[in-house]
Scaffold this motif. Structure first.
Motif, PDB file in Angstrom:
ATOM      1  N   LEU A  46       1.038  -1.405  -0.041  1.00 11.04           N
ATOM      2  CA  LEU A  46      -0.003   0.051   0.056  1.00 11.04           C
ATOM      3  C   LEU A  46       1.026   1.519  -0.183  1.00 11.04           C
ATOM      4  N   GLU A  47       2.311   1.061   0.951  1.00 12.97           N
ATOM      5  CA  GLU A  47       2.781   2.395   0.787  1.00 12.97           C
ATOM      6  C   GLU A  47       3.721   2.858  -0.225  1.00 12.97           C
ATOM      7  N   LYS A  48       3.967   1.831  -1.329  1.00 11.96           N
ATOM      8  CA  LYS A  48       4.347   1.530  -2.815  1.00 11.96           C
ATOM      9  C   LYS A  48       3.799   1.413  -3.500  1.00 11.96           C
ATOM     10  N   ASN A  49       2.349   1.879  -3.143  1.00 15.53           N
ATOM     11  CA  ASN A  49       1.517   1.633  -4.192  1.00 15.53           C
ATOM     12  C   ASN A  49       1.382   0.639  -5.576  1.00 15.53           C
ATOM     13  N   VAL A  50       1.560  -0.181  -4.472  1.00 16.40           N
ATOM     14  CA  VAL A  50       2.072  -1.763  -5.801  1.00 16.40           C
ATOM     15  C   VAL A  50       0.278  -1.854  -5.733  1.00 16.40           C
ATOM     16  N   ASN A  51       0.581  -2.053  -7.079  1.00 15.62           N
ATOM     17  CA  ASN A  51      -1.173  -2.986  -7.769  1.00 15.62           C
ATOM     18  C   ASN A  51      -1.999  -3.900  -6.588  1.00 15.62           C
ATOM     19  N   LEU A  52      -2.912  -4.528  -6.452  1.00 16.21           N
ATOM     20  CA  LEU A  52      -2.587  -5.961  -5.086  1.00 16.21           C
ATOM     21  C   LEU A  52      -3.001  -6.734  -5.570  1.00 16.21           C
ATOM     22  N   GLU A  53      -3.549  -6.632  -6.909  1.00 15.52           N
ATOM     23  CA  GLU A  53      -3.550  -8.057  -8.279  1.00 15.52           C
ATOM     24  C   GLU A  53      -2.596  -7.839  -8.385  1.00 15.52           C
ATOM     25  N   ASP A  54      -1.754  -8.087  -8.644  1.00 15.54           N
ATOM     26  CA  ASP A  54      -0.139  -8.512  -9.277  1.00 15.54           C
ATOM     27  C   ASP A  54       0.198  -8.899  -8.865  1.00 15.54           C
ATOM     28  N   GLU A  55       0.207  -9.749  -8.719  1.00 12.89           N
ATOM     29  CA  GLU A  55       0.832 -11.182  -8.208  1.00 12.89           C
ATOM     30  C   GLU A  55       2.313 -10.910  -8.220  1.00 12.89           C
TER      31      GLU A  55
END
Ligand code: C5P
Length: 222
Positions: A46-55
């Motif tokens: 969340l901090e790094k704005n990583v797409n949480l759908e992106d395994e």
């Protein structure tokens, strides 16, 4: 004396971590909070704005992350690459997203490897969702800890109110039910009672009573 691993699985808010901590303390075992590890990764993503759908992206992020569970006099502190995230991993934002992060097989495979390494060669109590079914299928004692959704939400609500934090019982109920649904329907290592687990319904039991019954079971199997 043989080493003992105790697996405590169950749905969100059943009191697993409180009970696991107490049992570990009383038996002088290592306590391993596996949920904290998934929370730590979720927080970092969340901090790094990583797409949480992106395994793949999550998997890569995890590769570069050390998650430390430090045991101190004041309890277990959670560190991500040396930063203390103990409080930060318990926010609503992390609550809402952790089950999605934990649903990705490659994330789980890496986490499970770390968890097995931590538990290896030592007496330990692990709490989570898949400890008895997947992480440690040969654990000497497996407990499946449950309580009604109403009771689990009520306990969370009470905790929040005690801390002076805003809390909405109906929201909590929905959140808990949603997380249970995601955790038990995911394809890879879902939340499920192991065939050889002892089920304890804590709805009308105190933490002390639950801990005492687990310690008794452990003594029987030692
Ligand atoms: O136990 P806790 O509520 O902190 O776990 C947070 C979330 O992490 C769970 O809702 C679940 O999605 C995930 N989890 C998991 N497997 C574990 C422990 C936690 O999938 N062994």
């Amino acid at each position: 004396n043989n080493l003992m691993n105790i697996a405590i699985d169950g749905p969100a808010g059943a009191g697993k971590s409180t009970v696991a901590k107490l049992v570990a303390e009383r038996l002088s075992y290592l306590y391993i909070d596996t949920g904290a590890m998934y929370r730590a990764l979720t927080y970092a993503a969340l901090e790094k704005n990583v797409n949480l759908e992106d395994e793949d992206a999550l998997d890569q992020l995890l590769e570069g992350i050390d998650i430390d569970l430090k045991h101190t006099k004041n309890g277990v502190l959670v560190y991500v690459n040396k930063a203390d995230v103990t409080e930060l991993i318990r926010t609503d934002d992390v609550n809402k997203h952790v089950s999605l992060v934990a649903s990705h097989p490659s994330v789980r495979i890496e986490m499970v490897e770390r968890q097995r390494t931590l538990a290896k060669g030592t007496d330990a109590v692990l709490d989570g969702r898949d400890i008895g079914t997947y992480v440690l299928p040969d654990a000497e004692l497996k407990v499946f800890l449950t309580a009604s959704v109403e009771e689990r939400a009520r306990r969370r609500h009470e905790e929040q109110v005690k801390k002076g934090l805003p809390s909405n019982l109906e929201e909590l109920k929905k959140d808990i039910a949603r997380r249970d649904e995601l955790d038990s329907t995911r394809e890879f290592a879902p939340l499920k009672k192991a065939n050889d687990a002892v089920e304890i319904d804590s709805t009308s039991m105190s933490i002390e009573e639950v801990a005492a019954s687990i310690i008794n079971l452990a003594k029987e199997r030692a």
